[in-house]
Design a protein around this motif. Structure first.
Motif, PDB file in Angstrom:
ATOM      1  N   ARG A 144      -2.560  14.241   7.112  1.00  0.00           N
ATOM      2  CA  ARG A 144      -3.223  15.036   6.074  1.00  0.00           C
ATOM      3  C   ARG A 144      -3.208  16.509   6.451  1.00  0.00           C
ATOM      4  O   ARG A 144      -3.260  16.862   7.624  1.00  0.00           O
ATOM      5  CB  ARG A 144      -4.676  14.563   5.898  1.00  0.00           C
ATOM      6  CG  ARG A 144      -4.747  13.197   5.253  1.00  0.00           C
ATOM      7  CD  ARG A 144      -6.150  12.670   5.183  1.00  0.00           C
ATOM      8  NE  ARG A 144      -6.971  13.490   4.296  1.00  0.00           N
ATOM      9  CZ  ARG A 144      -8.298  13.445   4.284  1.00  0.00           C
ATOM     10  NH1 ARG A 144      -8.956  12.663   5.109  1.00  0.00           N
ATOM     11  NH2 ARG A 144      -8.968  14.195   3.449  1.00  0.00           N
ATOM     12  N   LYS A 145      -3.144  17.352   5.447  1.00  0.00           N
ATOM     13  CA  LYS A 145      -3.156  18.800   5.664  1.00  0.00           C
ATOM     14  C   LYS A 145      -4.566  19.214   6.080  1.00  0.00           C
ATOM     15  O   LYS A 145      -5.536  18.871   5.423  1.00  0.00           O
ATOM     16  CB  LYS A 145      -2.781  19.544   4.383  1.00  0.00           C
ATOM     17  CG  LYS A 145      -1.499  19.070   3.739  1.00  0.00           C
ATOM     18  CD  LYS A 145      -0.319  19.873   4.194  1.00  0.00           C
ATOM     19  CE  LYS A 145       0.929  19.564   3.408  1.00  0.00           C
ATOM     20  NZ  LYS A 145       1.534  18.266   3.623  1.00  0.00           N
ATOM     21  N   THR A 146      -4.653  19.955   7.174  1.00  0.00           N
ATOM     22  CA  THR A 146      -5.950  20.448   7.628  1.00  0.00           C
ATOM     23  C   THR A 146      -5.809  21.906   8.037  1.00  0.00           C
ATOM     24  O   THR A 146      -4.747  22.356   8.455  1.00  0.00           O
ATOM     25  CB  THR A 146      -6.498  19.654   8.836  1.00  0.00           C
ATOM     26  OG1 THR A 146      -5.566  19.739   9.900  1.00  0.00           O
ATOM     27  CG2 THR A 146      -6.760  18.205   8.485  1.00  0.00           C
ATOM     28  N   GLU A 147      -6.881  22.639   7.884  1.00  0.00           N
ATOM     29  CA  GLU A 147      -6.953  24.008   8.382  1.00  0.00           C
ATOM     30  C   GLU A 147      -8.424  24.364   8.489  1.00  0.00           C
ATOM     31  O   GLU A 147      -9.287  23.757   7.857  1.00  0.00           O
ATOM     32  CB  GLU A 147      -6.212  24.982   7.480  1.00  0.00           C
ATOM     33  CG  GLU A 147      -6.774  25.105   6.092  1.00  0.00           C
ATOM     34  CD  GLU A 147      -5.934  26.021   5.217  1.00  0.00           C
ATOM     35  OE1 GLU A 147      -6.544  26.947   4.668  1.00  0.00           O
ATOM     36  OE2 GLU A 147      -4.743  25.811   5.079  1.00  0.00           O
TER      37      GLU A 147
ATOM     38  N   SER B 240     -10.089  18.881   6.104  1.00  0.00           N
ATOM     39  CA  SER B 240      -8.897  18.451   5.381  1.00  0.00           C
ATOM     40  C   SER B 240      -8.730  19.329   4.163  1.00  0.00           C
ATOM     41  O   SER B 240      -9.684  19.697   3.512  1.00  0.00           O
ATOM     42  CB  SER B 240      -9.041  16.987   4.947  1.00  0.00           C
ATOM     43  OG  SER B 240      -8.016  16.666   4.058  1.00  0.00           O
ATOM     44  N   ARG B 241      -7.506  19.640   3.856  1.00  0.00           N
ATOM     45  CA  ARG B 241      -7.217  20.486   2.690  1.00  0.00           C
ATOM     46  C   ARG B 241      -6.826  19.658   1.486  1.00  0.00           C
ATOM     47  O   ARG B 241      -6.404  20.191   0.480  1.00  0.00           O
ATOM     48  CB  ARG B 241      -6.098  21.485   3.019  1.00  0.00           C
ATOM     49  CG  ARG B 241      -6.427  22.413   4.157  1.00  0.00           C
ATOM     50  CD  ARG B 241      -7.490  23.463   3.800  1.00  0.00           C
ATOM     51  NE  ARG B 241      -8.831  22.927   3.983  1.00  0.00           N
ATOM     52  CZ  ARG B 241      -9.865  23.195   3.191  1.00  0.00           C
ATOM     53  NH1 ARG B 241      -9.757  23.957   2.165  1.00  0.00           N
ATOM     54  NH2 ARG B 241     -11.023  22.665   3.417  1.00  0.00           N
TER      55      ARG B 241
ATOM     56  N   CYS C 239       0.836  -1.198   0.000  1.00  0.00           N
ATOM     57  CA  CYS C 239       0.000   0.000   0.000  1.00  0.00           C
ATOM     58  C   CYS C 239       0.871   1.248   0.000  1.00  0.00           C
ATOM     59  O   CYS C 239       2.007   1.240   0.467  1.00  0.00           O
ATOM     60  CB  CYS C 239      -0.960   0.004   1.183  1.00  0.00           C
ATOM     61  SG  CYS C 239      -0.183   0.264   2.775  1.00  0.00           S
ATOM     62  N   SER C 240       0.298   2.284  -0.558  1.00  0.00           N
ATOM     63  CA  SER C 240       0.850   3.631  -0.535  1.00  0.00           C
ATOM     64  C   SER C 240      -0.314   4.543  -0.173  1.00  0.00           C
ATOM     65  O   SER C 240      -1.469   4.174  -0.341  1.00  0.00           O
ATOM     66  CB  SER C 240       1.395   4.025  -1.908  1.00  0.00           C
ATOM     67  OG  SER C 240       2.459   3.202  -2.282  1.00  0.00           O
ATOM     68  N   TYR C 241      -0.005   5.743   0.292  1.00  0.00           N
ATOM     69  CA  TYR C 241      -1.068   6.683   0.658  1.00  0.00           C
ATOM     70  C   TYR C 241      -0.545   8.077   0.378  1.00  0.00           C
ATOM     71  O   TYR C 241       0.467   8.493   0.935  1.00  0.00           O
ATOM     72  CB  TYR C 241      -1.419   6.500   2.127  1.00  0.00           C
ATOM     73  CG  TYR C 241      -2.736   7.072   2.587  1.00  0.00           C
ATOM     74  CD1 TYR C 241      -3.740   7.446   1.707  1.00  0.00           C
ATOM     75  CD2 TYR C 241      -2.979   7.241   3.937  1.00  0.00           C
ATOM     76  CE1 TYR C 241      -4.938   7.960   2.159  1.00  0.00           C
ATOM     77  CE2 TYR C 241      -4.181   7.746   4.405  1.00  0.00           C
ATOM     78  CZ  TYR C 241      -5.156   8.101   3.504  1.00  0.00           C
ATOM     79  OH  TYR C 241      -6.350   8.607   3.953  1.00  0.00           O
ATOM     80  N   LEU C 242      -1.210   8.784  -0.514  1.00  0.00           N
ATOM     81  CA  LEU C 242      -0.757  10.118  -0.882  1.00  0.00           C
ATOM     82  C   LEU C 242      -1.907  11.099  -0.827  1.00  0.00           C
ATOM     83  O   LEU C 242      -3.064  10.716  -0.789  1.00  0.00           O
ATOM     84  CB  LEU C 242      -0.117  10.116  -2.282  1.00  0.00           C
ATOM     85  CG  LEU C 242      -0.996   9.735  -3.471  1.00  0.00           C
ATOM     86  CD1 LEU C 242      -1.802  10.910  -3.999  1.00  0.00           C
ATOM     87  CD2 LEU C 242      -0.125   9.177  -4.575  1.00  0.00           C
ATOM     88  N   GLU C 243      -1.552  12.373  -0.816  1.00  0.00           N
ATOM     89  CA  GLU C 243      -2.553  13.422  -0.949  1.00  0.00           C
ATOM     90  C   GLU C 243      -2.069  14.424  -1.978  1.00  0.00           C
ATOM     91  O   GLU C 243      -0.859  14.598  -2.169  1.00  0.00           O
ATOM     92  CB  GLU C 243      -2.867  14.116   0.375  1.00  0.00           C
ATOM     93  CG  GLU C 243      -1.838  15.103   0.855  1.00  0.00           C
ATOM     94  CD  GLU C 243      -2.266  15.867   2.099  1.00  0.00           C
ATOM     95  OE1 GLU C 243      -3.468  15.955   2.395  1.00  0.00           O
ATOM     96  OE2 GLU C 243      -1.376  16.369   2.791  1.00  0.00           O
ATOM     97  N   VAL C 244      -3.010  15.046  -2.642  1.00  0.00           N
ATOM     98  CA  VAL C 244      -2.721  16.141  -3.548  1.00  0.00           C
ATOM     99  C   VAL C 244      -3.241  17.395  -2.858  1.00  0.00           C
ATOM    100  O   VAL C 244      -4.434  17.492  -2.545  1.00  0.00           O
ATOM    101  CB  VAL C 244      -3.394  15.944  -4.918  1.00  0.00           C
ATOM    102  CG1 VAL C 244      -3.116  17.132  -5.829  1.00  0.00           C
ATOM    103  CG2 VAL C 244      -2.941  14.636  -5.552  1.00  0.00           C
ATOM    104  N   TYR C 245      -2.351  18.317  -2.579  1.00  0.00           N
ATOM    105  CA  TYR C 245      -2.673  19.542  -1.853  1.00  0.00           C
ATOM    106  C   TYR C 245      -2.026  20.709  -2.589  1.00  0.00           C
ATOM    107  O   TYR C 245      -0.818  20.710  -2.803  1.00  0.00           O
ATOM    108  CB  TYR C 245      -2.153  19.442  -0.410  1.00  0.00           C
ATOM    109  CG  TYR C 245      -2.316  20.680   0.411  1.00  0.00           C
ATOM    110  CD1 TYR C 245      -3.575  21.081   0.848  1.00  0.00           C
ATOM    111  CD2 TYR C 245      -1.223  21.446   0.774  1.00  0.00           C
ATOM    112  CE1 TYR C 245      -3.727  22.225   1.609  1.00  0.00           C
ATOM    113  CE2 TYR C 245      -1.368  22.589   1.546  1.00  0.00           C
ATOM    114  CZ  TYR C 245      -2.625  22.967   1.956  1.00  0.00           C
ATOM    115  OH  TYR C 245      -2.778  24.099   2.718  1.00  0.00           O
ATOM    116  N   ASN C 246      -2.822  21.667  -2.994  1.00  0.00           N
ATOM    117  CA  ASN C 246      -2.316  22.806  -3.780  1.00  0.00           C
ATOM    118  C   ASN C 246      -1.490  22.342  -4.978  1.00  0.00           C
ATOM    119  O   ASN C 246      -0.411  22.853  -5.250  1.00  0.00           O
ATOM    120  CB  ASN C 246      -1.489  23.762  -2.909  1.00  0.00           C
ATOM    121  CG  ASN C 246      -2.349  24.595  -2.001  1.00  0.00           C
ATOM    122  OD1 ASN C 246      -3.533  24.813  -2.265  1.00  0.00           O
ATOM    123  ND2 ASN C 246      -1.772  25.065  -0.917  1.00  0.00           N
TER     124      ASN C 246
END
Length: 120
Positions: A106-109, A118-119, A48-55
């Motif tokens: 995860r990025k959050t604001e 979550s962003r 498994c891998s886990y990524l996020e796309v942010y900006n």
């Protein structure tokens, strides 16, 4: 998942212990199949891998402080995220622990609609 803040993206994907989301149900199904229906002569490995796309940047959620990663084209494997962590897991519980750790990164604001949105 993509949608407005508060639309239910995280609930749909992850859910709760009483009402699991799509991601949890799919993972449980995969590991159930491997445990009960898989050909005993077939050797399998789950990674498994886990990524996020942010900006418009890609981050590895399985690394404590991931820098931005880049897409690369592999002539044999297609498009890949260069440097993305891949972990071997043996059970659905192992995988859920990995995802929980990634969720904490995860990025959050705050937004006007949700104080901990979550962003990604």
């Amino acid at each position: 998942a993509y949608g407005a803040t508060g639309a239910g993206k995280t609930h749909t994907m992850v859910g709760t212990p009483q009402d699991p989301g799509l991601m949890v149900i799919a993972l449980q199904s995969i590991f159930h199949h491997l445990a009960t229906d898989a050909d005993p002569d077939f050797d399998h490995q789950v990674t498994c891998s886990y990524l996020e796309v942010y900006n418009e940047m890609i981050y590895d959620l399985l690394v404590q402080r991931s820098g931005a990663l880049e897409l690369r084209e592999d002539p044999h494997g297609g498009v890949r995220v260069a440097g993305l962590t891949q972990l071997n897991v043996r059970t659905c519980d192992d995988l859920m622990h990995v995802l929980e750790a990634g969720n904490r990164r995860r990025k959050t604001e705050a937004t006007r609609a949700n104080a901990t949105s979550s962003r990604s």
